[in-house]
Design an enzyme around this catalytic site. Structure first.
Site, PDB file in Angstrom:
ATOM      1  N   SER A 147      27.985  10.109 -19.913  1.00 17.09           N
ATOM      2  CA  SER A 147      27.029   8.808 -19.680  1.00 17.09           C
ATOM      3  C   SER A 147      27.187   7.872 -20.835  1.00 17.09           C
ATOM      4  CB  SER A 147      25.514   9.667 -19.866  1.00 17.09           C
ATOM      5  OG  SER A 147      24.584   8.806 -20.226  1.00 17.09           O
ATOM      6  N   TYR A 194      19.387  15.573 -24.689  1.00 16.92           N
ATOM      7  CA  TYR A 194      20.045  15.317 -23.411  1.00 16.92           C
ATOM      8  C   TYR A 194      21.343  14.476 -23.686  1.00 16.92           C
ATOM      9  CZ  TYR A 194      21.854  12.846 -19.295  1.00 16.92           C
ATOM     10  OH  TYR A 194      22.781  12.248 -18.310  1.00 16.92           O
ATOM     11  N   LYS A 228      25.594  15.806 -23.725  1.00 17.58           N
ATOM     12  CA  LYS A 228      26.570  14.904 -23.082  1.00 17.58           C
ATOM     13  C   LYS A 228      27.729  14.931 -24.290  1.00 17.58           C
ATOM     14  CE  LYS A 228      25.249  14.618 -19.033  1.00 17.58           C
ATOM     15  NZ  LYS A 228      25.870  15.391 -17.964  1.00 17.58           N
TER      16      LYS A 228
HETATM   17  P1  NAD Z   1      20.187  15.033 -10.255  1.00 12.80           P
HETATM   18  O1  NAD Z   1      19.123  15.877 -10.918  1.00 12.80           O
HETATM   19  O2  NAD Z   1      19.617  14.252  -9.104  1.00 12.80           O
HETATM   20  O3  NAD Z   1      21.267  15.878  -9.920  1.00 12.80           O
HETATM   21  C1  NAD Z   1      21.719  17.322 -10.618  1.00 12.80           C
HETATM   22  C2  NAD Z   1      21.771  18.240  -9.604  1.00 12.80           C
HETATM   23  O4  NAD Z   1      22.063  19.240 -10.390  1.00 12.80           O
HETATM   24  C3  NAD Z   1      20.280  18.700  -9.091  1.00 12.80           C
HETATM   25  O5  NAD Z   1      20.487  18.748  -7.527  1.00 12.80           O
HETATM   26  C4  NAD Z   1      19.908  19.955  -9.575  1.00 12.80           C
HETATM   27  O6  NAD Z   1      19.248  20.891  -8.806  1.00 12.80           O
HETATM   28  C5  NAD Z   1      21.529  20.573  -9.947  1.00 12.80           C
HETATM   29  N1  NAD Z   1      21.441  21.413 -10.984  1.00 12.80           N
HETATM   30  C6  NAD Z   1      20.978  21.541 -12.103  1.00 12.80           C
HETATM   31  N2  NAD Z   1      20.933  22.563 -12.980  1.00 12.80           N
HETATM   32  C7  NAD Z   1      21.822  23.317 -12.311  1.00 12.80           C
HETATM   33  C8  NAD Z   1      22.488  24.538 -12.285  1.00 12.80           C
HETATM   34  N3  NAD Z   1      22.396  25.379 -13.568  1.00 12.80           N
HETATM   35  N4  NAD Z   1      22.965  25.241 -11.427  1.00 12.80           N
HETATM   36  C9  NAD Z   1      23.214  24.570 -10.161  1.00 12.80           C
HETATM   37  N5  NAD Z   1      22.732  23.362  -9.743  1.00 12.80           N
HETATM   38  C10 NAD Z   1      21.840  22.640 -10.975  1.00 12.80           C
HETATM   39  O7  NAD Z   1      20.768  14.017 -11.421  1.00 12.80           O
HETATM   40  P2  NAD Z   1      21.852  13.010 -11.182  1.00 12.80           P
HETATM   41  O8  NAD Z   1      21.324  11.647 -11.310  1.00 12.80           O
HETATM   42  O9  NAD Z   1      22.675  13.150  -9.763  1.00 12.80           O
HETATM   43  O10 NAD Z   1      22.985  13.231 -12.177  1.00 12.80           O
HETATM   44  C11 NAD Z   1      24.028  14.058 -11.929  1.00 12.80           C
HETATM   45  C12 NAD Z   1      24.706  14.146 -13.244  1.00 12.80           C
HETATM   46  O11 NAD Z   1      25.116  12.811 -13.661  1.00 12.80           O
HETATM   47  C13 NAD Z   1      24.110  14.801 -14.571  1.00 12.80           C
HETATM   48  O12 NAD Z   1      25.083  15.537 -15.033  1.00 12.80           O
HETATM   49  C14 NAD Z   1      23.717  13.500 -15.393  1.00 12.80           C
HETATM   50  O13 NAD Z   1      23.365  14.027 -16.534  1.00 12.80           O
HETATM   51  C15 NAD Z   1      24.629  12.780 -15.142  1.00 12.80           C
HETATM   52  N6  NAD Z   1      24.047  11.260 -15.491  1.00 12.80           N
HETATM   53  C16 NAD Z   1      23.196  10.706 -14.474  1.00 12.80           C
HETATM   54  C17 NAD Z   1      22.864   9.563 -14.826  1.00 12.80           C
HETATM   55  C18 NAD Z   1      21.733   8.930 -13.968  1.00 12.80           C
HETATM   56  O14 NAD Z   1      21.036   7.725 -14.629  1.00 12.80           O
HETATM   57  N7  NAD Z   1      21.305   9.369 -12.827  1.00 12.80           N
HETATM   58  C19 NAD Z   1      23.531   8.591 -15.790  1.00 12.80           C
HETATM   59  C20 NAD Z   1      24.679   9.201 -16.259  1.00 12.80           C
HETATM   60  C21 NAD Z   1      24.915  10.623 -16.162  1.00 12.80           C
HETATM   61  C1  WQD Z   2      16.186   0.903 -17.937  1.00  8.81           C
HETATM   62  C2  WQD Z   2      15.592  -0.262 -18.403  1.00  8.81           C
HETATM   63  C3  WQD Z   2      13.508   0.297 -19.755  1.00  8.81           C
HETATM   64  C4  WQD Z   2      11.204   1.645 -16.545  1.00  8.81           C
HETATM   65  C5  WQD Z   2      18.571   6.206 -18.681  1.00  8.81           C
HETATM   66  C6  WQD Z   2      19.020   7.119 -19.816  1.00  8.81           C
HETATM   67  C7  WQD Z   2      20.450   7.171 -20.037  1.00  8.81           C
HETATM   68  C8  WQD Z   2      21.128   7.293 -18.607  1.00  8.81           C
HETATM   69  C9  WQD Z   2      20.765   6.175 -17.774  1.00  8.81           C
HETATM   70  C10 WQD Z   2      21.770   9.491 -17.999  1.00  8.81           C
HETATM   71  C11 WQD Z   2      15.118  -0.268 -19.941  1.00  8.81           C
HETATM   72  C12 WQD Z   2      13.311  -0.790 -18.404  1.00  8.81           C
HETATM   73  C13 WQD Z   2      12.178   1.074 -17.232  1.00  8.81           C
HETATM   74  C14 WQD Z   2       9.928   1.062 -16.512  1.00  8.81           C
HETATM   75  C15 WQD Z   2      10.827  -0.615 -17.664  1.00  8.81           C
HETATM   76  N1  WQD Z   2      20.988   8.520 -17.813  1.00  8.81           N
HETATM   77  N2  WQD Z   2      12.129  -0.012 -17.769  1.00  8.81           N
HETATM   78  N3  WQD Z   2       9.872  -0.286 -16.821  1.00  8.81           N
HETATM   79  O1  WQD Z   2      16.702   3.882 -20.318  1.00  8.81           O
HETATM   80  O2  WQD Z   2      18.836   2.491 -19.497  1.00  8.81           O
HETATM   81  O3  WQD Z   2      18.770   4.937 -19.408  1.00  8.81           O
HETATM   82  O4  WQD Z   2      19.271   6.526 -17.537  1.00  8.81           O
HETATM   83  O5  WQD Z   2      22.558   9.647 -18.569  1.00  8.81           O
HETATM   84  O6  WQD Z   2      20.867   8.343 -20.604  1.00  8.81           O
HETATM   85  O7  WQD Z   2      18.364   7.088 -21.286  1.00  8.81           O
HETATM   86  O8  WQD Z   2      17.307   3.770 -18.038  1.00  8.81           O
HETATM   87  O9  WQD Z   2      15.998   3.254 -15.870  1.00  8.81           O
HETATM   88  O10 WQD Z   2      14.897   4.420 -17.746  1.00  8.81           O
HETATM   89  O11 WQD Z   2      15.502   1.868 -18.015  1.00  8.81           O
HETATM   90  O12 WQD Z   2      10.984  -2.098 -18.049  1.00  8.81           O
HETATM   91  O13 WQD Z   2       8.734   1.445 -15.890  1.00  8.81           O
HETATM   92  O14 WQD Z   2      14.428  -0.706 -17.732  1.00  8.81           O
HETATM   93  O15 WQD Z   2      12.829  -0.274 -20.677  1.00  8.81           O
HETATM   94  O16 WQD Z   2      15.056  -1.301 -20.287  1.00  8.81           O
HETATM   95  P1  WQD Z   2      17.986   3.614 -19.507  1.00  8.81           P
HETATM   96  P2  WQD Z   2      15.777   3.343 -17.229  1.00  8.81           P
END
Ligand code: NAD
Ligand code: WQD
Length: 358
Positions: A129, A156, A160
């Site tokens: 991330s 979190y 990572k």
């Molecule tokens: P999500 O929660 O929708 O998907 C994660 C999936 O993993 C879920 O279906 C959950 O049930 C499953 N899971 C969790 N723990 C498990 C376990 N122990 N065994 C089997 N399954 C398990 O999340 P996402 O948004 O699809 O994120 C996927 C990956 O990408 C994560 O590692 C997250 O940290 C990373 N990521 C997400 C974002 C984001 O903003 N969505 C940003 C950066 C990184």
């Molecule tokens: C985006 C922008 C808020 C909600 C998060 C995790 C990061 C990564 C991506 C996993 C910000 C603003 C939000 C609302 C708002 N995930 N906002 N009103 O914070 O960039 O990142 O998701 O790895 O680790 O921290 O994403 O979608 O929460 O916010 O104004 O009701 O929207 O302040 O500027 P963020 P976000």
């Protein structure tokens, strides 16, 4: 002919489900694994509906090595894995650090153990991330992979950072292991079929699900957290990337890991993991669009793309928010031949079309 069997952990989740579709459409066999901790069971049927054929799925908890090991015993022909399974809510991780460390770290340790133990080639794509960069200094924007990683404030984010450390140390120790860590910026939107998309539980913490729920009348108004930042319109800037573009990058990463048989010498441009990079079996890519968008630009973009009114109010800053961050994605373009190019209007419309099905 199949290009090989890929294991997807967290396959029923938001990014996992979109990647499942793209990998199958690119000619891979996919075996999905999930414990439905944060997803719905019917996602598996929905994937099958999009693809027009049955899919392989195993319900298992990756943090339980016995259960996860059975998947490997059954699918001994796995040639690579994409590891999505993790808990991902930043705020929750502050209240429940042990849940985050246990699930995110133990699942990863199990995956590395099970992939490498037989001495076979082990190719892993890891969901990292942009959170690993913390609050970047202005001179590092747009942020490239060689920018310094600052200590994350949340468990979190730390999970990572630790995961990258664990993977890079493992690459040095296990000559059969190859890793590609993908640092996602802000994934948004949904599949054009509107059969899969993001399924937030409870009140959404992320911007776009809150926007679509507000437009649908589920929430009264959107709070824009802060309009007094040092940015052109005062609201925070992020790099919003379409989840389907993001999913396609995983196909490119798997293609690269499977295709690069010789450990090609690589340019060592990652000061954080120099020793791992020297092996030629370690790489890190930013996945973003390269364009920063402010919260207010996104809000107005949503109204323009959908024609739906979005009530919003300016609210105080949200604690812990980063003022501005967007990616320099050129390394992924150069080395993976990938670029996120779906127009933002189309992306926001896909999020709205998905919301309307919920
Ligand atoms: P999500 O929660 O929708 O998907 C994660 C999936 O993993 C879920 O279906 C959950 O049930 C499953 N899971 C969790 N723990 C498990 C376990 N122990 N065994 C089997 N399954 C398990 O999340 P996402 O948004 O699809 O994120 C996927 C990956 O990408 C994560 O590692 C997250 O940290 C990373 N990521 C997400 C974002 C984001 O903003 N969505 C940003 C950066 C990184
Ligand atoms: C985006 C922008 C808020 C909600 C998060 C995790 C990061 C990564 C991506 C996993 C910000 C603003 C939000 C609302 C708002 N995930 N906002 N009103 O914070 O960039 O990142 O998701 O790895 O680790 O921290 O994403 O979608 O929460 O916010 O104004 O009701 O929207 O302040 O500027 P963020 P976000």
């Amino acid at each position: 002919m199949s290009k090989g069997k890929i294991l997807l952990t967290g396959a029923a989740g938001y990014i996992g489900s979109h990647t499942w579709v793209e990998l199958c459409q690119a000619g891979y066999d996919v075996v999905g694994v999930d414990n439905f901790y944060n997803s719905e069971r019917d996602v598996v049927e929905r994937i099958s509906k999009i693809l027009g054929h049955e899919v392989m799925f195993e319900e298992a908890d990756c943090s339980d090595i016995q259960a996860f090991g059975k998947v490997f015993a059954k699918h001994s022909d796995i040639v690579g894995a994409v590891h999505f399974a993790a808990c991902k809510a930043v705020g929750e991780s502050i209240d429940k650090p042990l849940l985050y460390y246990r699930n995110n770290i133990v699942s990863l340790l199990n995956l590395i153990t099970l992939m490498t133990e037989k001495g076979k080639k082990a190719n892993i794509v890891f969901s990292s991330s942009c959170t690993v960069y913390g609050q970047p200094d202005k001179e590092h924007l747009p942020i490239a992979e060689n920018a310094p990683l600052k200590r994350s404030l949340s468990p979190y984010g730390k999970s990572k950072q630790m995961a990258e450390e664990i993977l890079s140390d493992s690459v040095i120790a296990y000559p059969n292991l190859k890793v590609c860590a993908l640092r996602y910026f802000n994934p948004i939107g949904a599949h054009p079929s509107a059969l899969i998309g993001e399924l937030p539980r409870g009140v959404p913490q992320n911007l776009v699900p809150f926007v679509t729920q507000t437009a649908a009348g589920i929430r009264d108004h959107l709070s824009v957290f802060g309009d007094d930042y040092n940015t052109p319109d005062g609201s925070c800037i992020r790099d919003y990337i379409y989840v389907v573009d993001l999913a396609k990058a995983h196909v490119k990463a798997i293609d690269k890991l499977l295709g690069d048989d010789a450990n090609a010498p690589v340019a060592i441009d990652e000061p954080t993991y120099v020793e791992a990079a020297k092996t030629g079996r370690w790489s890190v890519y930013n996945l973003g669009t390269g364009k920063g968008l402010s919260v207010l630009e996104l809000v107005h973009g949503f109204m323009k793309a959908t024609g739906v009114d979005l009530p919003y109010q300016i609210a105080p800053r949200r604690q812990g928010d980063i003022e501005q961050v967007w990616a320099d994605p050129r390394k992924a373009e150069r080395e993976l031949g990938w670029r996120a190019d779906t127009p933002i209007e189309e992306v926001l419309l896909s999020a709205w079309n998905w919301q309307k099905t919920l």
